[in-house]
Design a protein around this motif. Sequence first.
Motif, PDB file in Angstrom:
ATOM      1  N   GLY A  78      15.492   1.703   5.427  1.00  0.00           N
ATOM      2  CA  GLY A  78      14.824   2.253   4.267  1.00  0.00           C
ATOM      3  C   GLY A  78      14.408   1.183   3.281  1.00  0.00           C
ATOM      4  O   GLY A  78      14.578  -0.027   3.505  1.00  0.00           O
ATOM      5  N   VAL A  79      13.859   1.641   2.167  1.00  0.00           N
ATOM      6  CA  VAL A  79      13.337   0.781   1.116  1.00  0.00           C
ATOM      7  C   VAL A  79      14.012   1.151  -0.196  1.00  0.00           C
ATOM      8  O   VAL A  79      13.959   2.304  -0.632  1.00  0.00           O
ATOM      9  N   ILE A  80      14.652   0.158  -0.831  1.00  0.00           N
ATOM     10  CA  ILE A  80      15.250   0.327  -2.150  1.00  0.00           C
ATOM     11  C   ILE A  80      14.299  -0.285  -3.164  1.00  0.00           C
ATOM     12  O   ILE A  80      13.829  -1.406  -2.978  1.00  0.00           O
ATOM     13  N   VAL A  81      14.027   0.446  -4.240  1.00  0.00           N
ATOM     14  CA  VAL A  81      13.268  -0.122  -5.355  1.00  0.00           C
ATOM     15  C   VAL A  81      14.164  -0.083  -6.582  1.00  0.00           C
ATOM     16  O   VAL A  81      14.916   0.873  -6.792  1.00  0.00           O
ATOM     17  N   GLN A 109       0.827  -1.200   0.000  1.00  0.00           N
ATOM     18  CA  GLN A 109       0.000   0.000   0.000  1.00  0.00           C
ATOM     19  C   GLN A 109       0.863   1.252   0.000  1.00  0.00           C
ATOM     20  O   GLN A 109       0.530   2.249  -0.654  1.00  0.00           O
ATOM     21  N   ALA A 110       1.980   1.215   0.729  1.00  0.00           N
ATOM     22  CA  ALA A 110       2.869   2.377   0.782  1.00  0.00           C
ATOM     23  C   ALA A 110       3.508   2.652  -0.579  1.00  0.00           C
ATOM     24  O   ALA A 110       3.658   3.802  -0.993  1.00  0.00           O
ATOM     25  N   LEU A 111       3.896   1.589  -1.287  1.00  0.00           N
ATOM     26  CA  LEU A 111       4.530   1.749  -2.600  1.00  0.00           C
ATOM     27  C   LEU A 111       3.520   1.993  -3.706  1.00  0.00           C
ATOM     28  O   LEU A 111       3.832   2.663  -4.693  1.00  0.00           O
ATOM     29  N   GLY A 112       2.320   1.456  -3.559  1.00  0.00           N
ATOM     30  CA  GLY A 112       1.293   1.656  -4.566  1.00  0.00           C
ATOM     31  C   GLY A 112       1.320   0.652  -5.698  1.00  0.00           C
ATOM     32  O   GLY A 112       0.441   0.666  -6.554  1.00  0.00           O
ATOM     33  N   LYS A 113       2.319  -0.233  -5.740  1.00  0.00           N
ATOM     34  CA  LYS A 113       2.402  -1.263  -6.775  1.00  0.00           C
ATOM     35  C   LYS A 113       3.195  -2.438  -6.235  1.00  0.00           C
ATOM     36  O   LYS A 113       4.259  -2.251  -5.647  1.00  0.00           O
ATOM     37  N   PHE A 134       7.783  -7.735  -7.967  1.00  0.00           N
ATOM     38  CA  PHE A 134       7.806  -9.167  -8.230  1.00  0.00           C
ATOM     39  C   PHE A 134       8.964  -9.861  -7.523  1.00  0.00           C
ATOM     40  O   PHE A 134       9.003 -11.086  -7.445  1.00  0.00           O
ATOM     41  N   GLY A 135       9.899  -9.100  -6.959  1.00  0.00           N
ATOM     42  CA  GLY A 135      10.985  -9.660  -6.177  1.00  0.00           C
ATOM     43  C   GLY A 135      11.146  -8.896  -4.881  1.00  0.00           C
ATOM     44  O   GLY A 135      11.092  -7.663  -4.873  1.00  0.00           O
ATOM     45  N   CYS A 136      11.337  -9.602  -3.776  1.00  0.00           N
ATOM     46  CA  CYS A 136      11.387  -8.961  -2.459  1.00  0.00           C
ATOM     47  C   CYS A 136      12.525  -9.569  -1.637  1.00  0.00           C
ATOM     48  O   CYS A 136      12.616 -10.788  -1.518  1.00  0.00           O
ATOM     49  N   TYR A 137      13.360  -8.693  -1.054  1.00  0.00           N
ATOM     50  CA  TYR A 137      14.526  -9.153  -0.304  1.00  0.00           C
ATOM     51  C   TYR A 137      14.741  -8.249   0.904  1.00  0.00           C
ATOM     52  O   TYR A 137      14.267  -7.116   0.949  1.00  0.00           O
ATOM     53  N   LYS A 138      15.501  -8.771   1.855  1.00  0.00           N
ATOM     54  CA  LYS A 138      15.863  -7.997   3.046  1.00  0.00           C
ATOM     55  C   LYS A 138      17.368  -8.079   3.237  1.00  0.00           C
ATOM     56  O   LYS A 138      17.941  -9.168   3.275  1.00  0.00           O
ATOM     57  N   GLY A 139      18.024  -6.917   3.308  1.00  0.00           N
ATOM     58  CA  GLY A 139      19.445  -6.855   3.591  1.00  0.00           C
ATOM     59  C   GLY A 139      19.687  -6.545   5.058  1.00  0.00           C
ATOM     60  O   GLY A 139      18.785  -6.666   5.896  1.00  0.00           O
ATOM     61  N   LYS A 140      20.891  -6.111   5.375  1.00  0.00           N
ATOM     62  CA  LYS A 140      21.238  -5.833   6.771  1.00  0.00           C
ATOM     63  C   LYS A 140      20.369  -4.728   7.350  1.00  0.00           C
ATOM     64  O   LYS A 140      19.895  -4.837   8.490  1.00  0.00           O
ATOM     65  N   THR A 141      20.156  -3.664   6.589  1.00  0.00           N
ATOM     66  CA  THR A 141      19.389  -2.532   7.114  1.00  0.00           C
ATOM     67  C   THR A 141      18.214  -2.132   6.245  1.00  0.00           C
ATOM     68  O   THR A 141      17.341  -1.394   6.699  1.00  0.00           O
ATOM     69  N   ASP A 142      18.170  -2.593   4.989  1.00  0.00           N
ATOM     70  CA  ASP A 142      17.173  -2.104   4.034  1.00  0.00           C
ATOM     71  C   ASP A 142      16.392  -3.242   3.398  1.00  0.00           C
ATOM     72  O   ASP A 142      16.874  -4.376   3.292  1.00  0.00           O
ATOM     73  N   ILE A 183      12.070  -5.424  -6.244  1.00  0.00           N
ATOM     74  CA  ILE A 183      12.442  -5.446  -7.645  1.00  0.00           C
ATOM     75  C   ILE A 183      11.191  -5.341  -8.525  1.00  0.00           C
ATOM     76  O   ILE A 183      10.189  -6.042  -8.302  1.00  0.00           O
ATOM     77  N   TYR A 184      11.281  -4.473  -9.536  1.00  0.00           N
ATOM     78  CA  TYR A 184      10.206  -4.295 -10.510  1.00  0.00           C
ATOM     79  C   TYR A 184      10.715  -4.658 -11.906  1.00  0.00           C
ATOM     80  O   TYR A 184      11.912  -4.858 -12.118  1.00  0.00           O
ATOM     81  N   GLU A 185       9.790  -4.739 -12.851  1.00  0.00           N
ATOM     82  CA  GLU A 185      10.118  -5.257 -14.166  1.00  0.00           C
ATOM     83  C   GLU A 185      10.801  -4.230 -15.061  1.00  0.00           C
ATOM     84  O   GLU A 185      11.690  -4.574 -15.840  1.00  0.00           O
ATOM     85  N   GLU A 186      10.391  -2.961 -15.004  1.00  0.00           N
ATOM     86  CA  GLU A 186      10.874  -1.974 -15.949  1.00  0.00           C
ATOM     87  C   GLU A 186      11.236  -0.671 -15.260  1.00  0.00           C
ATOM     88  O   GLU A 186      10.730  -0.354 -14.179  1.00  0.00           O
ATOM     89  N   GLN A 187      12.102   0.105 -15.908  1.00  0.00           N
ATOM     90  CA  GLN A 187      12.497   1.412 -15.393  1.00  0.00           C
ATOM     91  C   GLN A 187      11.281   2.306 -15.176  1.00  0.00           C
ATOM     92  O   GLN A 187      11.237   3.083 -14.209  1.00  0.00           O
ATOM     93  N   GLU A 188      10.288   2.205 -16.061  1.00  0.00           N
ATOM     94  CA  GLU A 188       9.093   3.036 -15.926  1.00  0.00           C
ATOM     95  C   GLU A 188       8.381   2.783 -14.599  1.00  0.00           C
ATOM     96  O   GLU A 188       7.795   3.698 -14.010  1.00  0.00           O
ATOM     97  N   ASP A 189       8.424   1.540 -14.123  1.00  0.00           N
ATOM     98  CA  ASP A 189       7.803   1.237 -12.826  1.00  0.00           C
ATOM     99  C   ASP A 189       8.451   2.054 -11.718  1.00  0.00           C
ATOM    100  O   ASP A 189       7.762   2.565 -10.819  1.00  0.00           O
TER     101      ASP A 189
END
Length: 263
Positions: free
Chosen positions: A176-179, A133-137, A140-148, A152-158
């Motif tokens: 934080g959140v990296i897209v 809901q926060a991202l709005g879309k 298709f790929g979801c990961y967790k690193g040490k702090t973030d 992952i999305y399909e295209e640059q336009e996303d």
Amino acid sequence: MKQKIYQVDAFTDTLFKGNPAAVCILENWIPDELMQQIAAENNLAETAFAVPGDKAYELRWFTPKLEVDLCGHATLATAYVLFNHYGAEGDIIRFSSPRSGDLSVKRSEDGWLTLDFPKDTIQPDYPSDEIIQALGKRPFGCYKGKTDYLYIYEEQEDIEELDPDFFRMSKLDGRGVIVSAPGRETDFVSRFFAPQAGINEDPVTGSAHTTLAPYWAEQLIKTRMTARQLSERGGYLKCEIAGNRVYISGQAVLYLTGEIELP
């Protein structure tokens, strides 16, 4: 007491682009509360503080709200200041971070600066309804690193079209959140959101590329990659995987040299 301060635009060769960072080279450490107050007064994504040591500069980073474990653009900016305004000799500046260990920045003949940072380890994750809901879309790929978190999305336009709800996002744990998605003109593109750290969208996030580079190296089957962060200011980076380290290269431009009054 007077203290010199510099403001540098990092990961760009153009003024008013990239990510601005403030840099203070101290003779000795000042109280943590005072460093936090200076960072809040600067109101930039990060303010870096460095103190010369026997073998390396001790280095710490503060957002307007808190101290962070690792910051790429402010480390790049600190090296730029030391090379260009403090007469640092040779082509490598070594740093020691109490939260991230040994770091270094190497200067090349063409003026590029290369960060030597630890590679992040990421694990598959499942996005909560709150983050979708926060991202709005949905990614298709979801990961967790040490702090973030890394989504992952399909295209640059996303990535370009995302318009996050920062109030919802500020309730998430983590820094934080990296897209990210494949890029049209670079190997990959990204944006970085960290409202919980006082930064809704960071212009260019060097430390996020310790997470991004390992992911895309595996996906693209290559160790050297180009990247662009798609914030309003924008930034360009080169990344290379070397064992358990990530080399992150960028340029920097001086914006301001000043002096602040300390109590």
